[in-house]
Design a protein around this motif. Structure first.
Motif, PDB file in Angstrom:
ATOM      1  N   GLY A  46       0.743  -1.149  -0.147  1.00 38.37           N
ATOM      2  CA  GLY A  46      -0.011   0.133   0.153  1.00 38.37           C
ATOM      3  C   GLY A  46       0.814   1.063   0.089  1.00 38.37           C
ATOM      4  O   GLY A  46       0.580   2.106  -0.821  1.00 38.37           O
ATOM      5  N   LEU A  47       1.779   1.463   0.778  1.00 43.38           N
ATOM      6  CA  LEU A  47       2.756   2.465   0.953  1.00 43.38           C
ATOM      7  C   LEU A  47       3.385   2.565  -0.299  1.00 43.38           C
ATOM      8  O   LEU A  47       3.546   3.844  -0.995  1.00 43.38           O
ATOM      9  N   GLY A  48       3.834   1.614  -0.780  1.00 37.65           N
ATOM     10  CA  GLY A  48       4.677   1.618  -2.216  1.00 37.65           C
ATOM     11  C   GLY A  48       3.645   2.228  -3.411  1.00 37.65           C
ATOM     12  O   GLY A  48       3.978   3.038  -4.125  1.00 37.65           O
ATOM     13  N   LEU A  49       2.698   1.563  -3.444  1.00 38.80           N
ATOM     14  CA  LEU A  49       1.641   2.203  -4.283  1.00 38.80           C
ATOM     15  C   LEU A  49       1.236   3.593  -4.081  1.00 38.80           C
ATOM     16  O   LEU A  49       1.379   4.638  -5.259  1.00 38.80           O
ATOM     17  N   GLY A  50       1.117   4.121  -2.801  1.00 35.06           N
ATOM     18  CA  GLY A  50       0.807   5.444  -2.483  1.00 35.06           C
ATOM     19  C   GLY A  50       1.902   6.275  -3.168  1.00 35.06           C
ATOM     20  O   GLY A  50       1.676   7.471  -3.586  1.00 35.06           O
ATOM     21  N   TYR A  51       3.147   5.804  -2.758  1.00 40.23           N
ATOM     22  CA  TYR A  51       4.164   6.724  -2.951  1.00 40.23           C
ATOM     23  C   TYR A  51       4.378   6.869  -4.559  1.00 40.23           C
ATOM     24  O   TYR A  51       4.718   7.905  -5.016  1.00 40.23           O
ATOM     25  N   MET A  52       4.102   5.794  -5.428  1.00 36.22           N
ATOM     26  CA  MET A  52       4.062   5.680  -6.807  1.00 36.22           C
ATOM     27  C   MET A  52       2.986   6.834  -7.322  1.00 36.22           C
ATOM     28  O   MET A  52       3.192   7.452  -8.197  1.00 36.22           O
ATOM     29  N   LEU A  53       1.966   6.802  -6.637  1.00 27.07           N
ATOM     30  CA  LEU A  53       0.751   7.665  -7.268  1.00 27.07           C
ATOM     31  C   LEU A  53       0.561   8.928  -6.540  1.00 27.07           C
ATOM     32  O   LEU A  53      -0.293   9.725  -6.789  1.00 27.07           O
ATOM     33  N   LYS A  54       1.539   9.350  -5.651  1.00 26.76           N
ATOM     34  CA  LYS A  54       1.253  10.638  -4.761  1.00 26.76           C
ATOM     35  C   LYS A  54       1.414  11.742  -6.099  1.00 26.76           C
ATOM     36  O   LYS A  54       2.463  11.952  -6.584  1.00 26.76           O
ATOM     37  N   SER A  55       0.314  12.118  -6.345  1.00 30.20           N
ATOM     38  CA  SER A  55       0.261  13.416  -7.080  1.00 30.20           C
ATOM     39  C   SER A  55      -0.863  14.441  -6.988  1.00 30.20           C
ATOM     40  O   SER A  55      -1.085  15.161  -7.361  1.00 30.20           O
ATOM     41  N   ASN A  56      -1.716  13.718  -5.810  1.00 26.51           N
ATOM     42  CA  ASN A  56      -2.812  14.584  -5.592  1.00 26.51           C
ATOM     43  C   ASN A  56      -2.455  15.463  -4.240  1.00 26.51           C
ATOM     44  O   ASN A  56      -2.180  15.310  -3.217  1.00 26.51           O
ATOM     45  N   PRO A  57      -2.227  16.985  -4.874  1.00 26.57           N
ATOM     46  CA  PRO A  57      -1.745  17.863  -3.908  1.00 26.57           C
ATOM     47  C   PRO A  57      -3.288  18.238  -2.874  1.00 26.57           C
ATOM     48  O   PRO A  57      -2.617  18.968  -1.785  1.00 26.57           O
TER      49      PRO A  57
END
Lengths: 269, 184
Positions: free
Chosen positions: A110-121
């Motif tokens: 989950g953390l990995g996915l979140g890191y990859m997808l972090k684009s939501n400001p």
């Protein structure tokens, strides 16, 4: 002499329970009854021989096992809490090990996915609103609590209410009103004093200042009167002079308060 | 005086200060061991039973009121431990030493065959073993230094006077067994 009584007497003699005087009485009795003397001698020698029956000395093993047992008991008794933790640990260890590992795996994923997808400001903004939301919620609950507590019969409960009110960042009108009702009408001086303290937090609001000024004339307790006068001096509230003069005219005014009020009026003017 | 501190120590144990049991153990281990050894003539078993007494004292510490003497309370526990041991191992406590002296005497021949000389002590030792356990018990107890008949009564659950009469009769029986053994 009764047989039983004699038996008891002899045992007392043999076991050394008799004092010198009683001993010689027993010996004299035996001299008078030679048939008993013979029996007594036999009994006496057997009695003495029992002492010579050898009993070995207990081994060190006995001491070791006793103190081991005692230490175990002491340990068992002492750390109940750590025991519980141990038990919990073993409980989780035995039952939840696979689940825990699986959970950790999912979390990492989950953390990995979140890191990859972090684009939501907008995420931080959302967070902030949530924090403020919870803050306002707490404030609301506290406000309700204050109102409920102020209506209680017990002075302690009301005191608690007034104290809670002091913790509020921004009091609503209803709370200010409730605090004023308490300040002007509460039968308990302590509650009134604390209410005054809580209200002094909001002296920036003109309504509160006005309310306080009006309140001066209502007070009958010297303590509250003095506290109010002090507050007015600190605020340099000119409008309070009128109220204080009004109070001075009351016939039953306390001398200390009178002096204090006059002093305060002079300070303000 | 010591009994007073015994009681005080035991009350401390009762209130949770378990370490104090170590002091009580040091004070009484020899007597307890002697008691069991006289009852069963087995040193290793006696050591185990002493241990059992203290385990039980811990387990039932809440029942100690401090009203009576600690020694009496402890020996009552010791008697129960002894009795339970015999019961568990299905050895008849009261008949452990084959009921009739006569029978035992025949048996004793083989035991003593190898003995060159029957001195008084070994004969008395033997006589003690033949004496029924409840009689042996009261003699052992009344031989302990500092043990009063009032305490023995407390241990056995009878009056002081009855304890003395019982001790007297046990001694008498021991004497007669001793004589029978000696004249053989």
């Amino acid at each position: 002499m009764q047989q039983e009584k004699y038996e008891i007497w002899m045992m007392e003699y043999l076991s050394g329970e008799l004092d010198e005087n009683e001993k010689s009485k027993f010996e004299k009795y035996l001299q008078e009854h030679p048939e008993l003397q013979k029996e007594f001698d036999a009994m006496n020698s057997t009695w003495k021989q029992i002492d010579r029956v050898e009993v070995p000395v207990p081994s060190e093993k006995m001491d070791i096992s006793f103190f081991n047992m005692l230490n175990e008991e002491v340990e068992k008794k002492k750390p109940i809490t750590s025991n519980r933790i141990e038990r919990l640990k073993s409980f989780f260890g035995s039952f939840l090990k696979p689940q825990l590992a699986f959970g950790m795996l999912l979390l990492t994923l989950g953390l990995g996915l979140g890191y990859m997808l972090k684009s939501n400001p907008s995420t931080p903004a959302v967070k902030e609103t949530r924090v403020t939301d919870t803050n306002t919620e707490t404030e609301e609950v506290r406000g309700q609590l204050v109102l409920t507590l102020l209506e209680q019969n017990s002075a302690n409960k009301r005191l608690q209410g007034v104290n809670e009110a002091a913790k509020l960042n921004d009091a609503s009108e209803r709370i200010i009103e409730a605090l004023f009702t308490t300040l002007n009408n509460d039968p308990n001086i302590n509650v009134r004093l604390v209410a005054l303290e809580s209200l002094s937090k909001y002296v920036e609001t003109p309504e509160v200042r006005m309310g306080l000024v009006k309140s001066i004339a209502f007070q009958d307790s010297p303590l509250v009167q003095i506290a109010l006068a002090d507050l007015m001096v600190a605020l340099q509230e000119k409008t309070s002079v009128e109220s204080m003069k009004q109070l001075l005219e009351k016939p039953d005014i306390n001398n200390t308060v009178k002096r204090k009020l006059e002093e305060s009026i002079n300070h303000i003017i | 005086m010591q009994e007073l501190t015994n009681n005080a120590l035991m009350l401390k144990v009762k209130s949770g200060d378990l370490d104090k049991l170590g002091l009580l153990y040091e004070r009484h281990k020899k007597r307890l061991f002697g008691f069991f050894y006289n009852m069963n003539s087995d040193a290793s078993l006696s050591e185990d039973l002493v241990q059992n007494v203290f385990v039980r004292i811990l387990k039932y510490k809440h029942t100690f009121t401090g009203d009576g003497s600690f020694t009496a309370w402890m020996f009552r526990t010791a008697r129960n431990v002894n009795y339970d041991y015999y019961r568990k191992n299905k050895i008849a406590f009261n008949k452990s030493e084959i009921s009739t002296v006569e029978y035992k005497l025949e048996d004793s021949d083989t035991v003593e065959k190898g003995m060159q000389r029957k001195d008084d002590i070994s004969v008395l030792n033997h006589a003690m073993k033949i004496l029924p356990p409840e009689k042996r018990e009261i003699l052992v107890l009344s031989k302990f230094k500092e043990m009063k008949f009032s305490e023995i009564g407390e241990i056995l659950g009878c009056t002081e006077g009855t304890a003395k009469v019982k001790a007297h009769r046990a001694l008498k029986d021991l004497r007669s067994i001793f004589l029978k053994l000696e004249t053989r």
